[in-house]
Design a protein around this motif. Structure first.
Motif, PDB file in Angstrom:
ATOM      1  N   GLY B 155      42.185  38.772  64.294  1.00 44.11           N
ATOM      2  CA  GLY B 155      43.135  39.128  65.356  1.00 44.11           C
ATOM      3  C   GLY B 155      42.432  39.813  66.501  1.00 44.11           C
ATOM      4  O   GLY B 155      41.615  40.713  66.302  1.00 44.11           O
ATOM      5  N   ALA B 156      42.736  39.381  67.720  1.00 48.80           N
ATOM      6  CA  ALA B 156      42.092  39.971  68.894  1.00 48.80           C
ATOM      7  C   ALA B 156      42.693  41.330  69.199  1.00 48.80           C
ATOM      8  O   ALA B 156      43.877  41.547  68.986  1.00 48.80           O
ATOM      9  CB  ALA B 156      42.264  39.048  70.094  1.00 48.80           C
ATOM     10  N   PRO B 157      41.877  42.249  69.667  1.00 46.35           N
ATOM     11  CA  PRO B 157      42.390  43.612  69.915  1.00 46.35           C
ATOM     12  C   PRO B 157      43.105  43.720  71.258  1.00 46.35           C
ATOM     13  O   PRO B 157      42.757  44.508  72.107  1.00 46.35           O
ATOM     14  CB  PRO B 157      41.099  44.436  69.926  1.00 46.35           C
ATOM     15  N   LEU B 158      44.139  42.906  71.449  1.00 50.64           N
ATOM     16  CA  LEU B 158      44.902  42.988  72.696  1.00 50.64           C
ATOM     17  C   LEU B 158      46.078  43.935  72.488  1.00 50.64           C
ATOM     18  O   LEU B 158      47.217  43.527  72.339  1.00 50.64           O
ATOM     19  CB  LEU B 158      45.406  41.601  73.088  1.00 50.64           C
ATOM     20  N   ALA B 159      45.779  45.186  72.444  1.00 50.24           N
ATOM     21  CA  ALA B 159      46.777  46.166  72.033  1.00 50.24           C
ATOM     22  C   ALA B 159      47.935  46.277  73.010  1.00 50.24           C
ATOM     23  O   ALA B 159      49.033  46.630  72.625  1.00 50.24           O
ATOM     24  CB  ALA B 159      46.112  47.512  71.866  1.00 50.24           C
ATOM     25  N   PHE B 160      47.694  45.950  74.275  1.00 51.63           N
ATOM     26  CA  PHE B 160      48.740  46.205  75.257  1.00 51.63           C
ATOM     27  C   PHE B 160      49.798  45.111  75.260  1.00 51.63           C
ATOM     28  O   PHE B 160      50.820  45.238  75.915  1.00 51.63           O
ATOM     29  CB  PHE B 160      48.137  46.329  76.661  1.00 51.63           C
ATOM     30  N   VAL B 161      49.543  44.032  74.571  1.00 47.30           N
ATOM     31  CA  VAL B 161      50.465  42.912  74.638  1.00 47.30           C
ATOM     32  C   VAL B 161      51.679  43.180  73.767  1.00 47.30           C
ATOM     33  O   VAL B 161      51.557  43.559  72.614  1.00 47.30           O
ATOM     34  CB  VAL B 161      49.776  41.616  74.179  1.00 47.30           C
ATOM     35  N   ALA B 162      52.852  42.978  74.349  1.00 47.95           N
ATOM     36  CA  ALA B 162      54.080  43.221  73.603  1.00 47.95           C
ATOM     37  C   ALA B 162      54.234  42.220  72.481  1.00 47.95           C
ATOM     38  O   ALA B 162      53.823  41.071  72.609  1.00 47.95           O
ATOM     39  CB  ALA B 162      55.260  43.108  74.544  1.00 47.95           C
ATOM     40  N   TRP B 309      50.255  47.708  67.744  1.00 45.18           N
ATOM     41  CA  TRP B 309      49.531  48.565  68.669  1.00 45.18           C
ATOM     42  C   TRP B 309      49.128  49.841  67.942  1.00 45.18           C
ATOM     43  O   TRP B 309      49.650  50.152  66.869  1.00 45.18           O
ATOM     44  CB  TRP B 309      50.361  48.900  69.919  1.00 45.18           C
TER      45      TRP B 309
END
Lengths: 433, 573
Positions: B155-162, B309
């Motif tokens: 899993g990519a660490p795109l924490a800001f994505v809802a 997140w």
């Protein structure tokens, strides 16, 4: 077969480190006040327009010349000379830019970004080699492409790459093409230009990673003919398909093949195919079943590839600088990393809100979902198609170059006794006149 | 053997000379690189040290001259090396070109006529080539597919994505009443609406115990329940984890990792042993679960274990270790983040967006660290977010954080959380008193809305529980006090002769008191103490139990227990 010797390995290591040593970094200006007045930083002027058209003109002329030399004159020495000229001109003199390989991305970006207008010269660079390939085979690869030329120039002791390995490695070029198109379409990056392995040599400058990468390719290229062209070049992928359709293309013999087998090992790029022989009966039955299975498998691979590409959208999106910036800002805002970067400082200096950035990055992520799906489906299609083509029997009566793989270098001509006969007749004709 | 031709020998000698020069230039370049990367930085370090030594002082002209001289020397050296690298690079290129030309000429001059080998079985060879090629392509497919699968799993660490949501974004308050979605269940009151709660079990024989499952990491937080899932967290100094168990089978369904933020790792937080690294109880909004740790690191997971997140709220300045539990309101997670001594402007009350972790609103609080947990309760048709701290009992609007009322009635290390019962908010100052506040005022209600004060002490850890008629207080050394809600009069007190950190609960008209030794005392709710029984679990317990339809979930120090059996729908209302 070349055996790796310790001295060769040591030389290779020395070459890699030595090339890296070229990439010394600059240093910051003095902190002390001096009399020196620093000039104002300005953006470099764009290249003069006229040179672009000169380049396009030279490309057209050299392509015509290459076509004549490859298909009519059939003279390897002249082809090689033209190749060296193109290496000097397009490579070292014009710094390796514009080139048709990178132009793929300009064309893609034009299609997807209404705000980007492709320069005419770039469009010519992209289209001309395609048109010539469609009619005359890969004459661009054989004599005009500076990237091919630099590899051809270092090829000293060619070794044969097994067909199976070639088939497997060639997939990389398709993947590279797909990624190059996707990232260009998304406005993320011109990956093909960024990782051009030889541009650093043409410009005698560049970051050390690329110089080392290019150095390694050249080192390999001393023994494996044109590794970039065969296993990596995304433009070559397009040329391969067009070359299959070409009306006129390279033939080993100028007349009829007498099947003397002298040309069998003439091609350092493994492009000469032998005449085929009938299969045993039982093999036909197995092949039919295999073909049916692979035909069913093809849509499955396309679907699975599409799904996989969609699932990878978040990773793919990370290539986009906007998404990386959003991630960095998020990490900084939530104290998950320490310090700031130049990019995050610049972002804050612009006064843009992080919510706006996140929204833009999220939108980009969603677009990468569609792009990733298409990329994955393309890769699935390529692999499925490759398996299918490897399962179909080809009929060949003579020794002939594979239309897709032949780089039109003209090396094989000299191996054919019929070619010698033709040359002899030509010389005698000249004497009589 | 034929003697090589003169031309061949000449070219060979040229190749050797070019090769020698190539090696020489490469050695020079490597030497230059070493000089630049090893020797250069030593001088630069010296320069940096000299600058640091002078910073803030009043340097003399000699010192400045020395620095300038060294700086000049470094720059001259760098320029020289840069120039050397460029010139040597050009010379290297020239020698490589000569070497390549000579090599090619040698090959041309030494060319042998082609000699085809004996023809093999071409048909068989072509079949074999095609077969092996198919395998090679298949191997490529496997490598690509495997790589892609690995990336998807990581899993990519795109924490800001809802997070992508379907259906309602959160559960309603009515839904929450049927669950145990936070510390002490609905409204944080410790009251279950179910009347079919077990009353008999035995840890030694396994009687009445549906399952028992090991919990990987320690933690003093309580389990929370949503339908068929049980959630709790555990942590050590090095690791923070969230666990999800199958409520029916006790199977550990997934473990979620919450990274320790760099600031927390650097701070090396050392909480009191009784607090531990995972004291705060998780909370869920029915769609996502949230966990916060002693480090101030908070994270959200979906019910399948996908981390949505995570973020750091900053390392909390807390005397015994941060221990406030989470609350949820709609699709927001509420965090009471009291810290410091009250005058550093560091305490906050946060509402974070459940999908993204973004701060929806935050309220600054000029209060010191506390250990109470926020509760959202409905009072006369309006939702109020109640928090207790030193010296205030506070009510805020959970929609936007706006303060509704406050009462100056507490002090010291406030740990028991507020409950709302019988139209009153009950707040406890440990070892001192309990206050009942009428939550209908606005602004400072200290002088107008305090209904009564009970001055006969108060628990230091355990929260009170109430049946609407009486409030039951449990001190950590085992003393139960029962007070009338109407006027705060003490009705009875009883000593259980045990130690307690778990708060008392009420279900089906019965009071449940879980001792630290794992003994659950069950007594009848009412104006006099009437013990109904005792059940031993056989394991020490610090956390408050969770009560849902026909079951009790108890966290021991090492295991999670499910008491009960078949689910029945016997509810109180």
């Amino acid at each position: 077969m070349v055996r790796p010797r310790p001295i060769l390995v040591a030389l290779a290591a020395l070459l890699v480190v030595g090339v890296a040593a070229l990439g010394l970094e600059r240093f910051p200006p003095p902190e002390f006040e001096t009399d020196y007045v620093r000039p104002t930083t300005t953006a470099p002027n764009p290249p003069q327009g006229v040179w672009e058209y000169v380049d396009a003109g030279v490309l057209a002329v050299t392509l015509v010349l290459a076509t004549v030399l490859v298909l009519r004159t059939r003279n390897r020495k002249l082809i090689f000379t033209l190749m060296l000229f193109c290496l000097a001109y397009f490579g070292f003199f014009r710094d390796g830019c514009v080139c048709p390989i990178g132009a793929i991305q300009n064309v893609t970006l034009t299609a997807f970004d209404p705000g980007y207008a492709i320069p005419l010269a770039v469009l010519i660079f992209f289209a001309l080699p395609l048109v010539f390939t469609l009619f005359f085979g890969r004459v661009f690869c054989g004599a005009v492409c500076p990237l091919g030329a630099i590899q051809d120039a270092v090829l000293i002791h060619p070794v044969r790459v097994p067909r199976w390995l070639e088939s497997g490695l060639r997939l990389i070029a398709y993947l590279y093409l797909g990624a190059g198109v996707l990232f260009a379409a998304m406005g993320a990056m011109f990956i093909i230009c960024r990782y051009d392995p030889f541009v650093g040599f043409f410009r005698l400058s560049g970051n050390w990673e690329i110089l080392v990468f290019g150095g390694c390719l050249l080192l390999i290229g001393m023994f494996v003919g044109r590794p970039y062209c065969r296993f990596l070049c995304p433009y070559g992928v397009i040329l391969r398909q067009l070359s299959r359709l070409s009306r006129w293309r390279v033939t080993i013999t100028p007349t009829d093949c007498i099947q003397c087998r002298l040309c069998e090992d003439a091609c350092p790029f493994g492009a000469i195919r032998k005449p085929t022989e009938p299969w045993p009966d039982k093999e036909y039955k197995v092949a039919r079943r295999r073909l049916a299975f692979l035909l069913v498998l093809l849509p499955v691979l396309i679907g699975a590839g599409g799904w996989g590409g969609y699932e990878l959208r978040q990773w793919l999106a990370l290539v986009h600088p906007e998404v990386r910036l959003a991630q960095r800002i998020y990490l900084e805002e939530n104290a998950l990393v320490e310090g700031t970067t130049d990019a995050s400082d610049a972002f804050r200096a612009l006064g843009r809100s992080s919510d706006e950035l996140y929204a833009a990055a999220t939108q980009l992520r969603d677009r990468f979902g569609l792009g990733g799906t298409l990329l994955g489906a393309f890769v699935g299609c390529v692999i499925g198609g490759k398996l299918l083509t490897l399962s179909v029997k080809r009929r060949r009566a003579d020794y002939e170059p594979d239309p897709a793989s032949c780089l039109a270098c003209g090396r094989c001509y000299a191996y054919c006794p019929k070619e010698h006969e033709r040359l002899k007749r030509g010389r005698e004709g000249l004497i009589r006149h | 053997m034929n003697e090589p031709s003169v031309a061949y020998r000449t070219v060979r000698t040229t190749a050797k000379v070019a090769g020698t020069f190539t090696v020489l230039f490469l050695v020079l370049l490597v030497g230059n690189l070493i000089g630049t990367t090893v020797i250069g930085p030593l001088r630069e370090d010296r320069l940096a040290a000299m600058k640091v030594a002078l910073r803030g002082g009043d340097p003399t002209d000699e010192q400045l001259a020395e620095i300038r001289q060294l700086d000049l020397q470094i720059r001259r050296n760098r320029v020289w090396r840069l120039d050397f690298a460029h010139k040597t690079g050009h010379a290297l290129l020239a020698s490589v070109v000569v070497l390549l030309v000579a090599g090619r000429l040698m090959r041309v001059l030494n060319r042998r006529p082609p000699q085809p080998q004996n023809a093999l079985d071409v048909g068989a060879e072509q079949l074999r080539e095609a077969r092996v090629s198919r395998w090679a392509v298949t191997a490529g497919l496997v490598v690509l597919g495997g790589g892609a699968a690995m990336l998807v799993m990581v899993g990519a660490p795109l924490a800001f994505v809802a997070a992508e949501e379907t259906g309602p974004a959160y559960a309603s308050r009515e839904d929450k009443r049927l669950q145990w979605h936070r510390f002490r269940g609905p409204d944080g009151a410790g009251v279950s609406i179910f009347t079919n709660i077990p009353t008999e079990w035995d840890g030694a024989t396994g009687k009445g115990i549906l399952w028992k499952a090991a919990v990987p990491l320690p933690g003093n937080n309580s389990p929370i329940i949503w339908n068929d899932r049980v959630f709790l967290s555990g942590a050590t100094e090095q690791k923070q984890e969230v666990y999800c168990y199958d409520a029916d089978l006790g199977r550990l369904l997934w473990t979620g990792d919450v990274p320790i933020s760099p600031a927390a790792a650097q701070a090396r937080i050392d909480p009191m042993e009784d607090t531990g690294y995972a004291a705060s109880t998780m909370a869920t909004d029915g769609k996502r679960v949230y966990a916060i740790f002693v480090t101030g690191d908070i994270a959200a997971f979906d019910f399948n274990g996908r981390r949505l997140w995570y973020k750091s709220l900053g390392v909390p300045d807390n005397a015994y270790g941060y221990a406030s539990s989470l609350e949820t309101h709609q699709d927001r997670v509420i965090v009471q983040y009291d810290q410091g001594h009250g005058d550093e402007d560091v305490s906050r009350l946060y509402a974070l967006d459940g999908a993204s972790g973004r701060v929806v609103w935050e309220v600054k609080r000029d209060v010191p660290n506390s250990w109470t947990s926020p509760v959202v309760v409905e009072i006369e048709g309006r939702l109020q977010l109640l928090t207790l701290t030193d010296p205030w009992a506070l009510a805020n609007d959970p929609a936007d954080g706006a303060e509704i009322w406050r009462a100056d009635c507490l002090g010291g290390d406030v740990a028991p959380s507020a409950i709302y019962a019988g139209g009153l908010v009950l707040a406890i100052e440990p070892y001192s008193h309990m206050v009942a506040i009428k939550p209908t005022g606005q602004g400072d209600v200290t002088k107008t809305h305090i209904a009564w004060t009970m001055d006969e002490g108060g628990p230091d850890v355990c929260c009170p529980v109430s049946d609407g008629q009486y409030a039951y207080l449990l001190e950590s050394h085992g003393l139960i006090m029962c007070c009338r809600l109407a006027d705060g009069e003490k009705v009875y007190e009883h000593d259980l002769r045990d130690n307690f950190t778990a708060s008392p609960s009420l279900a089906g008209g019965r009071l449940y008191f879980l001792g630290m030794d794992g003994v659950m005392t069950i007594a009848e709710a009412g104006p006099e103490y009437k013990e109904l029984g005792k059940n031993e679990l056989g394991e020490k317990c610090h956390a408050s139990p969770a009560f849902v339809d026909g079951r009790i979930y108890i966290r021991g120090l090492e295991n999670l227990y499910c008491i009960g059996g078949a689910v029945a729908g016997d509810r109180a209302d």
